[in-house]
Design an enzyme around this catalytic site. Structure first.
Site, PDB file in Angstrom:
ATOM      1  N   LYS A  76      14.925 -40.884 -12.071  1.00 21.59           N
ATOM      2  CA  LYS A  76      16.273 -40.354 -12.331  1.00 21.59           C
ATOM      3  C   LYS A  76      16.262 -39.377 -13.504  1.00 21.59           C
ATOM      4  O   LYS A  76      17.037 -38.419 -13.529  1.00 21.59           O
ATOM      5  CB  LYS A  76      17.264 -41.486 -12.597  1.00 21.59           C
ATOM      6  CG  LYS A  76      17.962 -41.949 -11.336  1.00 21.59           C
ATOM      7  CD  LYS A  76      17.134 -42.853 -10.462  1.00 21.59           C
ATOM      8  CE  LYS A  76      16.785 -42.426  -9.124  1.00 21.59           C
ATOM      9  NZ  LYS A  76      15.910 -43.344  -8.387  1.00 21.59           N
ATOM     10  N   ARG A 130       6.615 -49.801   0.235  1.00 19.40           N
ATOM     11  CA  ARG A 130       5.968 -50.630  -0.775  1.00 19.40           C
ATOM     12  C   ARG A 130       5.711 -52.008  -0.187  1.00 19.40           C
ATOM     13  O   ARG A 130       6.351 -52.415   0.760  1.00 19.40           O
ATOM     14  CB  ARG A 130       6.852 -50.723  -2.034  1.00 19.40           C
ATOM     15  CG  ARG A 130       7.030 -49.372  -2.706  1.00 19.40           C
ATOM     16  CD  ARG A 130       7.962 -49.444  -3.916  1.00 19.40           C
ATOM     17  NE  ARG A 130       7.470 -50.285  -4.982  1.00 19.40           N
ATOM     18  CZ  ARG A 130       6.613 -49.903  -5.919  1.00 19.40           C
ATOM     19  NH1 ARG A 130       6.139 -48.669  -5.927  1.00 19.40           N
ATOM     20  NH2 ARG A 130       6.225 -50.752  -6.861  1.00 19.40           N
ATOM     21  N   HIS A 184      45.055 -38.540  -9.696  1.00 22.94           N
ATOM     22  CA  HIS A 184      44.896 -37.157  -9.237  1.00 22.94           C
ATOM     23  C   HIS A 184      44.665 -36.258 -10.433  1.00 22.94           C
ATOM     24  O   HIS A 184      45.373 -36.395 -11.430  1.00 22.94           O
ATOM     25  CB  HIS A 184      46.169 -36.710  -8.495  1.00 22.94           C
ATOM     26  CG  HIS A 184      46.100 -35.283  -8.057  1.00 22.94           C
ATOM     27  ND1 HIS A 184      45.337 -34.869  -6.987  1.00 22.94           N
ATOM     28  CD2 HIS A 184      46.679 -34.148  -8.574  1.00 22.94           C
ATOM     29  CE1 HIS A 184      45.455 -33.568  -6.832  1.00 22.94           C
ATOM     30  NE2 HIS A 184      46.266 -33.106  -7.791  1.00 22.94           N
TER      31      HIS A 184
HETATM   32  P1  FAD Z   1       8.750 -54.983 -10.588  1.00 27.30           P
HETATM   33  O1  FAD Z   1       9.711 -54.074 -11.224  1.00 27.30           O
HETATM   34  O2  FAD Z   1       7.704 -54.403  -9.705  1.00 27.30           O
HETATM   35  O3  FAD Z   1       8.070 -55.784 -11.779  1.00 27.30           O
HETATM   36  C1  FAD Z   1       7.047 -56.696 -11.571  1.00 27.30           C
HETATM   37  C2  FAD Z   1       6.175 -56.746 -12.818  1.00 27.30           C
HETATM   38  O4  FAD Z   1       5.279 -57.841 -12.679  1.00 27.30           O
HETATM   39  C3  FAD Z   1       5.303 -55.501 -12.995  1.00 27.30           C
HETATM   40  O5  FAD Z   1       5.570 -54.890 -14.244  1.00 27.30           O
HETATM   41  C4  FAD Z   1       3.874 -56.035 -12.952  1.00 27.30           C
HETATM   42  O6  FAD Z   1       3.020 -55.422 -13.920  1.00 27.30           O
HETATM   43  C5  FAD Z   1       4.058 -57.499 -13.303  1.00 27.30           C
HETATM   44  N1  FAD Z   1       3.013 -58.356 -12.742  1.00 27.30           N
HETATM   45  C6  FAD Z   1       2.527 -58.351 -11.469  1.00 27.30           C
HETATM   46  N2  FAD Z   1       1.623 -59.350 -11.314  1.00 27.30           N
HETATM   47  C7  FAD Z   1       1.532 -59.978 -12.519  1.00 27.30           C
HETATM   48  C8  FAD Z   1       0.788 -61.090 -12.981  1.00 27.30           C
HETATM   49  N3  FAD Z   1      -0.020 -61.783 -12.184  1.00 27.30           N
HETATM   50  N4  FAD Z   1       0.926 -61.440 -14.287  1.00 27.30           N
HETATM   51  C9  FAD Z   1       1.775 -60.766 -15.115  1.00 27.30           C
HETATM   52  N5  FAD Z   1       2.511 -59.730 -14.712  1.00 27.30           N
HETATM   53  C10 FAD Z   1       2.407 -59.346 -13.433  1.00 27.30           C
HETATM   54  N6  FAD Z   1      15.415 -49.395  -7.188  1.00 27.30           N
HETATM   55  C11 FAD Z   1      16.720 -49.193  -7.415  1.00 27.30           C
HETATM   56  O7  FAD Z   1      17.509 -50.136  -7.289  1.00 27.30           O
HETATM   57  N7  FAD Z   1      17.201 -47.979  -7.785  1.00 27.30           N
HETATM   58  C12 FAD Z   1      16.396 -46.905  -7.929  1.00 27.30           C
HETATM   59  O8  FAD Z   1      16.856 -45.827  -8.255  1.00 27.30           O
HETATM   60  C13 FAD Z   1      15.008 -47.081  -7.672  1.00 27.30           C
HETATM   61  N8  FAD Z   1      14.171 -46.044  -7.807  1.00 27.30           N
HETATM   62  C14 FAD Z   1      12.842 -46.236  -7.591  1.00 27.30           C
HETATM   63  C15 FAD Z   1      11.996 -45.143  -7.708  1.00 27.30           C
HETATM   64  C16 FAD Z   1      10.647 -45.289  -7.490  1.00 27.30           C
HETATM   65  C17 FAD Z   1       9.733 -44.093  -7.617  1.00 27.30           C
HETATM   66  C18 FAD Z   1      10.124 -46.572  -7.170  1.00 27.30           C
HETATM   67  C19 FAD Z   1       8.649 -46.759  -6.970  1.00 27.30           C
HETATM   68  C20 FAD Z   1      10.954 -47.667  -7.046  1.00 27.30           C
HETATM   69  C21 FAD Z   1      12.331 -47.507  -7.247  1.00 27.30           C
HETATM   70  N9  FAD Z   1      13.219 -48.558  -7.104  1.00 27.30           N
HETATM   71  C22 FAD Z   1      14.548 -48.365  -7.308  1.00 27.30           C
HETATM   72  C23 FAD Z   1      12.769 -49.915  -6.736  1.00 27.30           C
HETATM   73  C24 FAD Z   1      12.688 -50.808  -7.988  1.00 27.30           C
HETATM   74  O9  FAD Z   1      11.812 -50.225  -8.925  1.00 27.30           O
HETATM   75  C25 FAD Z   1      12.217 -52.201  -7.607  1.00 27.30           C
HETATM   76  O10 FAD Z   1      13.040 -52.702  -6.580  1.00 27.30           O
HETATM   77  C26 FAD Z   1      12.287 -53.138  -8.793  1.00 27.30           C
HETATM   78  O11 FAD Z   1      11.492 -52.661  -9.857  1.00 27.30           O
HETATM   79  C27 FAD Z   1      11.816 -54.542  -8.405  1.00 27.30           C
HETATM   80  O12 FAD Z   1      11.888 -55.370  -9.509  1.00 27.30           O
HETATM   81  P2  FAD Z   1      10.969 -56.663  -9.652  1.00 27.30           P
HETATM   82  O13 FAD Z   1      11.344 -57.289 -10.941  1.00 27.30           O
HETATM   83  O14 FAD Z   1      11.015 -57.465  -8.426  1.00 27.30           O
HETATM   84  O15 FAD Z   1       9.460 -56.114  -9.730  1.00 27.30           O
HETATM   85  P1  NAD Z   2      10.988 -46.288   2.540  1.00 23.83           P
HETATM   86  O1  NAD Z   2      10.795 -47.491   3.350  1.00 23.83           O
HETATM   87  O2  NAD Z   2      12.325 -45.942   2.010  1.00 23.83           O
HETATM   88  O3  NAD Z   2      10.505 -44.994   3.357  1.00 23.83           O
HETATM   89  C1  NAD Z   2       9.224 -44.868   3.874  1.00 23.83           C
HETATM   90  C2  NAD Z   2       9.280 -43.862   5.008  1.00 23.83           C
HETATM   91  O4  NAD Z   2       7.959 -43.566   5.376  1.00 23.83           O
HETATM   92  C3  NAD Z   2       9.984 -44.398   6.245  1.00 23.83           C
HETATM   93  O5  NAD Z   2      10.927 -43.463   6.684  1.00 23.83           O
HETATM   94  C4  NAD Z   2       8.848 -44.597   7.244  1.00 23.83           C
HETATM   95  O6  NAD Z   2       9.242 -44.406   8.568  1.00 23.83           O
HETATM   96  C5  NAD Z   2       7.878 -43.523   6.790  1.00 23.83           C
HETATM   97  N1  NAD Z   2       6.485 -43.776   7.148  1.00 23.83           N
HETATM   98  C6  NAD Z   2       5.818 -44.951   7.125  1.00 23.83           C
HETATM   99  N2  NAD Z   2       4.527 -44.767   7.482  1.00 23.83           N
HETATM  100  C7  NAD Z   2       4.384 -43.443   7.735  1.00 23.83           C
HETATM  101  C8  NAD Z   2       3.289 -42.620   8.121  1.00 23.83           C
HETATM  102  N3  NAD Z   2       2.081 -43.135   8.324  1.00 23.83           N
HETATM  103  N4  NAD Z   2       3.505 -41.292   8.279  1.00 23.83           N
HETATM  104  C9  NAD Z   2       4.727 -40.746   8.059  1.00 23.83           C
HETATM  105  N5  NAD Z   2       5.800 -41.487   7.689  1.00 23.83           N
HETATM  106  C10 NAD Z   2       5.631 -42.802   7.516  1.00 23.83           C
HETATM  107  O7  NAD Z   2       9.905 -46.416   1.366  1.00 23.83           O
HETATM  108  P2  NAD Z   2       9.691 -45.554   0.052  1.00 23.83           P
HETATM  109  O8  NAD Z   2      10.448 -44.286   0.097  1.00 23.83           O
HETATM  110  O9  NAD Z   2       8.218 -45.522  -0.156  1.00 23.83           O
HETATM  111  O10 NAD Z   2      10.330 -46.486  -1.044  1.00 23.83           O
HETATM  112  C11 NAD Z   2       9.832 -47.834  -1.248  1.00 23.83           C
HETATM  113  C12 NAD Z   2      10.901 -48.746  -1.733  1.00 23.83           C
HETATM  114  O11 NAD Z   2      11.320 -48.386  -3.037  1.00 23.83           O
HETATM  115  C13 NAD Z   2      12.101 -48.713  -0.831  1.00 23.83           C
HETATM  116  O12 NAD Z   2      12.217 -49.960  -0.211  1.00 23.83           O
HETATM  117  C14 NAD Z   2      13.266 -48.466  -1.713  1.00 23.83           C
HETATM  118  O13 NAD Z   2      14.232 -49.460  -1.567  1.00 23.83           O
HETATM  119  C15 NAD Z   2      12.717 -48.496  -3.128  1.00 23.83           C
HETATM  120  N6  NAD Z   2      13.274 -47.317  -3.807  1.00 23.83           N
HETATM  121  C16 NAD Z   2      14.614 -47.284  -4.012  1.00 23.83           C
HETATM  122  C17 NAD Z   2      15.191 -46.168  -4.575  1.00 23.83           C
HETATM  123  C18 NAD Z   2      16.663 -46.134  -4.768  1.00 23.83           C
HETATM  124  O14 NAD Z   2      17.290 -47.182  -4.734  1.00 23.83           O
HETATM  125  N7  NAD Z   2      17.262 -44.977  -4.983  1.00 23.83           N
HETATM  126  C19 NAD Z   2      14.410 -45.079  -4.926  1.00 23.83           C
HETATM  127  C20 NAD Z   2      13.052 -45.142  -4.682  1.00 23.83           C
HETATM  128  C21 NAD Z   2      12.503 -46.284  -4.124  1.00 23.83           C
END
Ligand code: FAD
Ligand code: NAD
Length: 477
Positions: free
Chosen positions: A57, A278, A450
């Site tokens: 973001k 993921r 509004h």
């Molecule tokens: P995580 O945030 O993955 O945290 C798990 C933690 O556990 C990690 O830091 C890891 O190092 C630690 N860990 C793992 N194994 C061990 C172990 N054995 N011992 C100790 N520590 C360990 N979601 C949204 O809602 N809005 C968004 O805008 C959004 N944007 C995203 C953008 C990107 C590029 C990505 C990749 C994801 C985004 N997500 C977004 C998804 C969001 O980041 C995840 O849904 C969220 O972080 C999940 O939270 P969590 O606590 O389950 O796990």
């Molecule tokens: P996603 O599931 O949103 O999208 C993955 C896309 O890749 C799908 O449309 C799928 O059909 C396509 N795909 C899968 N295999 C493929 C292949 N071999 N070739 C071409 N296309 C293929 O997953 P993401 O964008 O990687 O995000 C992962 C997770 O992180 C999501 O579940 C999302 O909830 C979370 N996330 C959330 C936000 C947010 O809330 N704004 C932002 C980023 C990530």
């Protein structure tokens, strides 16, 4: 003597850290084990704060401001000669935002008396946790309760294995220090569209290759159609039904082979982002005899309140079923903290909001029109465009619409779907309405200020019954 805690949380992401803080507020003695090293330093905050929600973001906001200044300000009479951007400064600002927030969690831990154990946790049998610190000896900790919150990691595909900074996952794509001239993205999901937008705004020619034929199939069809049109106009070249079959790196370029309905293709890119989903992260987490069961997709199996198959052990967030979203993880963490203290708590999975932070934003809550129909519900819908909203026009930001899905028999609101300016905030009006079991009439009878963007919410509710004022309605009541 080994340490003992009322609660050991393994994983300090949004799920884990919120659970730890809430449990400490409730008087528990809490430890949170986190193994992440970010930019050379141990860091709390998980995927979300370090390599997910927040850095993406930060870059989306910086690039949106640049894009507006370069392309939208002139219409307001603001002229900027010789406008330019500096990717390194954008990246440094992003890193500062991340550092401030992750440092803030460490302060919250201190303030709430949560012990941060820096290293790796593993669940053993009998609610014991093996802790391997970054430095020093391994110890076994006794825990009355355990929360598994180890999150998720990107899915890798063999046809496009990661190579240095040329073929990258989302983490690598947040670190580009220059703008790739031509950028390939595999996957038109949330990450593909958000990070594709970031680099597109800075001038990359972005091609998104999506295996599935449909665009954003989880969204309401009307919203997905509009999103495809608007994002396409911005320059995202989204190719559906495109299955990548190989990617070869030569020097600093990558040749991608893919197949679609027209046959086999080959295209050269400067960088390639793999964003195909993921998967839950359980590597090294579970001792063979710990008793935890995984489901068929390797998520930790839990019930509706995040209890695992082992009494006293819970699992939350990306590690378990449901959308992989930070706010879902947070709410599950809070729920579990309450439950282990004997309180009633639950997460309403029917009102989890989804937001895609492109511009315009795409946001939704509740059922899509197709979903409701497939459940046998007789549906009525209403839709209203930002194009006739005074505030959106004043801001020169008027793409998109708000759509409501409601039960035709009971008038009860079932879903809200938005593409438009501020959609990610506006959708909370729908979430609150769903939580309170609102009818469409409830929203129709409320007074919206509004001129605001939220007036489109009011008009969309009115339009369900053909009563919108600022559009000629075909159905009248
Ligand atoms: P995580 O945030 O993955 O945290 C798990 C933690 O556990 C990690 O830091 C890891 O190092 C630690 N860990 C793992 N194994 C061990 C172990 N054995 N011992 C100790 N520590 C360990 N979601 C949204 O809602 N809005 C968004 O805008 C959004 N944007 C995203 C953008 C990107 C590029 C990505 C990749 C994801 C985004 N997500 C977004 C998804 C969001 O980041 C995840 O849904 C969220 O972080 C999940 O939270 P969590 O606590 O389950 O796990
Ligand atoms: P996603 O599931 O949103 O999208 C993955 C896309 O890749 C799908 O449309 C799928 O059909 C396509 N795909 C899968 N295999 C493929 C292949 N071999 N070739 C071409 N296309 C293929 O997953 P993401 O964008 O990687 O995000 C992962 C997770 O992180 C999501 O579940 C999302 O909830 C979370 N996330 C959330 C936000 C947010 O809330 N704004 C932002 C980023 C990530």
């Amino acid at each position: 003597m080994s340490q003992s805690f009322d609660l050991v949380v393994i994983g300090g992401g949004p799920g884990g850290y919120e659970a730890a803080i809430r449990a400490a507020q409730l008087g528990m003695k809490v430890a949170c084990i986190e193994k992440r090293i970010h930019k050379g330093k141990p860091a709390l905050g998980g995927t979300c704060l370090n390599v997910g929600c927040i850095p993406s973001k930060a870059l989306l906001d910086s690039t949106h401001k640049y894009h507006d200044a370069a392309h939208e300000y002139a219409v307001h009479g603001i002229k900027i000669d010789g406008i330019s951007f500096d990717v390194k400064t954008m990246q440094a600002r992003k890193d500062t935002v991340v550092g401030n927030l992750t440092g803030g969690i460490a302060q919250l831990f201190k303030g709430n008396g949560v012990t941060w154990l820096q290293g790796t946790g593993k669940l053993l049998a009998g609610r014991q946790v093996e802790f391997t610190p970054f430095e020093g000896a391994v110890e076994v900790i006794d825990a009355k309760n355990v929360i598994l919150a180890t999150g998720s990691v990107p899915v890798n595909i063999p046809v496009a294995a990661l190579v240095d900074d040329v073929i990258v996952d989302s983490t690598g794509a947040l670190e580009f220090q220059d703008v790739p001239k031509k950028l390939g993205v595999i996957g038109a999901g949330v990450i593909g569209l958000e990070l594709g937008s970031v680099w597109n705004r800075l001038g990359s020619q972005v091609v998104v290759l999506e295996a599935v034929d449909a665009f954003l199939p989880a969204c309401d069809k009307a919203v997905a159609k509009e999103a495809q049109k608007v994002l396409g106009k911005q320059g995202l070249d989204i190719r559906l039904g495109a299955r990548v079959t190989g990617a070869t790196v030569k020097g600093k370029a990558v040749t991608v082979k893919y197949t679609d309905k027209d046959g086999d293709h080959e295209e050269l890119f400067d960088r390639l982002i793999v964003a195909v989903g993921r998967r839950p992260y359980t590597e090294g987490l579970l001792a063979a005899d710990c008793g935890i069961t995984l489901d068929e997709r390797r998520f930790v199996h839990v019930d509706g309140q995040c209890r695992t198959s082992v009494p006293g052990v819970y699992a939350i967030g990306d590690l378990v079923r449901g959308p992989m979203l930070a706010h879902k993880a947070m709410e599950e963490g809070m729920m579990v903290a309450e439950i282990m203290n004997g309180h009633h708590a639950q997460v309403n999975y029917d009102t989890i909001i989804g937001v895609i932070y492109t511009h315009p934003e795409i946001a939704w809550v509740g059922k899509t029109e197709d979903q409701a129909k497939s459940e046998g519900i007789e549906v009525k819908t209403g839709q209203f465009a930002f194009a006739v909203n005074g505030r959106a026009l004043a801001a020169n930001d008027s793409a998109g619409f708000v759509k409501f899905v409601a039960d035709a028999k009971t008038d009860r609101l079932l879903g809200m779907h938005i593409i438009g300016p501020g959609a990610g905030d506006m959708v909370h009006q729908g979430m609150i309405s769903l939580e309170f079991g609102a009818s469409v009439e409830d929203l129709q009878l409320m007074t919206f200020a509004h001129p605001t963007l939220s007036e489109v919410v009011h008009e969309a509710a009115l339009s369900v019954d053909g009563r919108a004022i600022h559009a000629v309605q075909r159905k009248r009541k």
